[in-house]
Design an enzyme around this catalytic site. Structure first.
Site, PDB file in Angstrom:
ATOM      1  N   GLY A  62       0.769  -1.241   0.000  1.00 50.03           N
ATOM      2  CA  GLY A  62       0.000   0.000   0.000  1.00 50.03           C
ATOM      3  C   GLY A  62       0.797   1.286   0.000  1.00 50.03           C
ATOM      4  O   GLY A  62       0.342   2.303   0.536  1.00 50.03           O
ATOM      5  N   SER A  63       1.955   1.287  -0.664  1.00 55.47           N
ATOM      6  CA  SER A  63       2.710   2.548  -0.661  1.00 55.47           C
ATOM      7  C   SER A  63       2.027   3.617  -1.526  1.00 55.47           C
ATOM      8  O   SER A  63       2.072   4.809  -1.208  1.00 55.47           O
ATOM      9  CB  SER A  63       4.165   2.329  -1.097  1.00 55.47           C
ATOM     10  OG  SER A  63       4.244   1.994  -2.456  1.00 55.47           O
ATOM     11  N   LEU A  97     -10.503  -7.824 -12.584  1.00 56.15           N
ATOM     12  CA  LEU A  97     -11.918  -7.468 -12.435  1.00 56.15           C
ATOM     13  C   LEU A  97     -12.642  -7.801 -13.736  1.00 56.15           C
ATOM     14  O   LEU A  97     -12.116  -7.573 -14.826  1.00 56.15           O
ATOM     15  CB  LEU A  97     -12.043  -5.981 -12.108  1.00 56.15           C
ATOM     16  CG  LEU A  97     -11.467  -5.611 -10.732  1.00 56.15           C
ATOM     17  CD1 LEU A  97     -11.264  -4.110 -10.597  1.00 56.15           C
ATOM     18  CD2 LEU A  97     -12.368  -6.131  -9.611  1.00 56.15           C
ATOM     19  N   ASP A 145      -4.766  -4.164 -17.871  1.00 54.62           N
ATOM     20  CA  ASP A 145      -3.881  -3.001 -18.012  1.00 54.62           C
ATOM     21  C   ASP A 145      -4.158  -2.231 -19.299  1.00 54.62           C
ATOM     22  O   ASP A 145      -3.230  -1.809 -20.001  1.00 54.62           O
ATOM     23  CB  ASP A 145      -2.407  -3.437 -17.916  1.00 54.62           C
ATOM     24  CG  ASP A 145      -2.099  -4.058 -16.560  1.00 54.62           C
ATOM     25  OD1 ASP A 145      -2.642  -3.572 -15.553  1.00 54.62           O
ATOM     26  OD2 ASP A 145      -1.324  -5.020 -16.500  1.00 54.62           O
ATOM     27  N   GLU A 159       5.565   6.960  -9.119  1.00 57.48           N
ATOM     28  CA  GLU A 159       4.162   6.569  -8.900  1.00 57.48           C
ATOM     29  C   GLU A 159       3.562   7.392  -7.765  1.00 57.48           C
ATOM     30  O   GLU A 159       2.425   7.874  -7.848  1.00 57.48           O
ATOM     31  CB  GLU A 159       4.060   5.076  -8.560  1.00 57.48           C
ATOM     32  CG  GLU A 159       4.497   4.153  -9.679  1.00 57.48           C
ATOM     33  CD  GLU A 159       4.315   2.683  -9.326  1.00 57.48           C
ATOM     34  OE1 GLU A 159       3.345   2.342  -8.632  1.00 57.48           O
ATOM     35  OE2 GLU A 159       5.150   1.864  -9.755  1.00 57.48           O
ATOM     36  N   MET A 204      -4.538  -7.060  -6.705  1.00 51.03           N
ATOM     37  CA  MET A 204      -4.057  -8.170  -7.517  1.00 51.03           C
ATOM     38  C   MET A 204      -5.147  -9.145  -7.962  1.00 51.03           C
ATOM     39  O   MET A 204      -4.906 -10.333  -8.079  1.00 51.03           O
ATOM     40  CB  MET A 204      -2.956  -8.929  -6.763  1.00 51.03           C
ATOM     41  CG  MET A 204      -1.759  -8.066  -6.398  1.00 51.03           C
ATOM     42  SD  MET A 204      -1.008  -7.244  -7.818  1.00 51.03           S
ATOM     43  CE  MET A 204      -0.170  -8.633  -8.557  1.00 51.03           C
ATOM     44  N   HIS A 217      -0.079   1.431 -13.163  1.00 46.54           N
ATOM     45  CA  HIS A 217       0.669   0.271 -13.644  1.00 46.54           C
ATOM     46  C   HIS A 217       2.131   0.669 -13.814  1.00 46.54           C
ATOM     47  O   HIS A 217       2.423   1.728 -14.385  1.00 46.54           O
ATOM     48  CB  HIS A 217       0.075  -0.211 -14.973  1.00 46.54           C
ATOM     49  CG  HIS A 217       0.777  -1.422 -15.498  1.00 46.54           C
ATOM     50  ND1 HIS A 217       0.606  -2.673 -14.948  1.00 46.54           N
ATOM     51  CD2 HIS A 217       1.681  -1.572 -16.496  1.00 46.54           C
ATOM     52  CE1 HIS A 217       1.367  -3.535 -15.591  1.00 46.54           C
ATOM     53  NE2 HIS A 217       2.035  -2.887 -16.541  1.00 46.54           N
TER      54      HIS A 217
HETATM   55  C1  GRF Z   1       2.841  -0.653  -7.765  1.00 47.49           C
HETATM   56  O1  GRF Z   1       4.049  -0.848  -8.436  1.00 47.49           O
HETATM   57  C2  GRF Z   1       1.730  -0.396  -8.743  1.00 47.49           C
HETATM   58  O2  GRF Z   1       2.161   0.275  -9.881  1.00 47.49           O
HETATM   59  C3  GRF Z   1       1.284  -1.787  -9.104  1.00 47.49           C
HETATM   60  O3  GRF Z   1       1.389  -2.527  -7.923  1.00 47.49           O
HETATM   61  C4  GRF Z   1       2.360  -1.936  -7.071  1.00 47.49           C
HETATM   62  C5  GRF Z   1       1.684  -1.648  -5.772  1.00 47.49           C
HETATM   63  O4  GRF Z   1       2.571  -1.195  -4.810  1.00 47.49           O
HETATM   64  N1  GRF Z   1      -0.022  -1.780  -9.681  1.00 47.49           N
HETATM   65  P1  GRF Z   1       2.019  -0.558  -3.479  1.00 47.49           P
HETATM   66  O5  GRF Z   1       1.169  -1.617  -2.798  1.00 47.49           O
HETATM   67  O6  GRF Z   1       1.253   0.659  -3.827  1.00 47.49           O
HETATM   68  O7  GRF Z   1       3.243  -0.251  -2.656  1.00 47.49           O
END
Ligand code: GRF
Length: 224
Positions: A11-12, A92, A144, A173, A89, A108
């Site tokens: 969840g970063s 859907l 995606d 991100e 993960m 992504h």
């Molecule tokens: C990220 O790299 C995002 O782009 C991908 O999954 C990862 C999730 O990382 N869809 P986090 O859980 O947000 O740290």
């Protein structure tokens, strides 16, 4: 704007969104964080920040449609207006995606449409790509896929590993997701003919070359 964030892991990205809301950089409320995995690290982070969380464990449902129905109900009950996938993960199905048409966004870790799916950084390195990055897009039924709202580009260094490259992309991100949500909250993003348009923004003026013609040694630039 009331946001629902769907997570499965650490969840970063979710935290970057919550931080932006808390710091007043993003004019939105995270109404609920939903995980399909009870042990997702993201849940503890969200709870620690006082954000409501829900677990909808996919294994507890007989099939995808009943799982997604439960997920949908949690989002509706929380009066969510925009759903953000942040390391969620589960694929859907069309039914769920269509119910949230243009109200469902994903991040992504590649420059889509290149490298859909998993292991994006290793695959970019294996392909010899000179640039990697991340993409935020509206979700469509294919994996995606969907109108791209924004991308961040990261030059690939000659000595990069999937880990070093992935860490630099992840930092982008965390910048890009709150920014894009701010544009959506301000009603500046429209989808026209399956292309997303953002009002009041400009593309950068300069092209990036990699390797950089000036760098005889091939060393990475100081700001890269
Ligand atoms: C990220 O790299 C995002 O782009 C991908 O999954 C990862 C999730 O990382 N869809 P986090 O859980 O947000 O740290």
């Amino acid at each position: 704007m009331r946001i629902g964030i769907l997570v499965s892991g650490r969840g970063s990205n979710m935290k970057a969104i919550l931080d932006a809301c808390a710091e007043g950089l993003l004019d939105a409320d995270v109404a609920v964080v939903v995980s399909n995995r009870p042990k997702a690290g993201a849940l503890g982070v969200a709870r620690g920040m006082g954000v409501p969380t829900q677990v909808v464990p996919h294994r507890a449902y007989a099939d995808r449609s009943s799982f997604e129905e439960a997920l949908h109900q949690v989002l509706v009950d929380a009066k969510v207006e925009l759903v953000c996938l942040a390391g969620f993960m589960r694929l859907l199905t069309d039914g769920f995606v269509e119910r949230w048409h243009d109200r469902l966004v994903n991040i992504h870790p590649s420059l889509l449409p290149a490298f859909r799916g998993l292991d994006t950084h290793q695959r970019a390195l294996d392909a010899g790509a000179r640039f990697a990055g991340c993409t935020i897009h509206f979700v469509r039924p294919a994996m995606d896929a969907g109108p791209i709202i924004a991308q961040a580009v990261v030059p690939v260094r000659q000595d990069d590993t999937a880990e070093t490259l992935g860490a630099r992309v992840l930092a982008c991100e965390h910048r890009l997701y709150p920014l894009v949500l701010g544009w959506i909250a301000a009603d500046r993003v429209r989808v026209e003919g399956e292309r997303a348009q953002v009002d009041g923004v400009e593309a950068p003026h300069q092209a990036l070359l990699n390797p950089s013609p000036g760098s005889a040694s091939g060393a990475a630039p100081a700001d890269g």
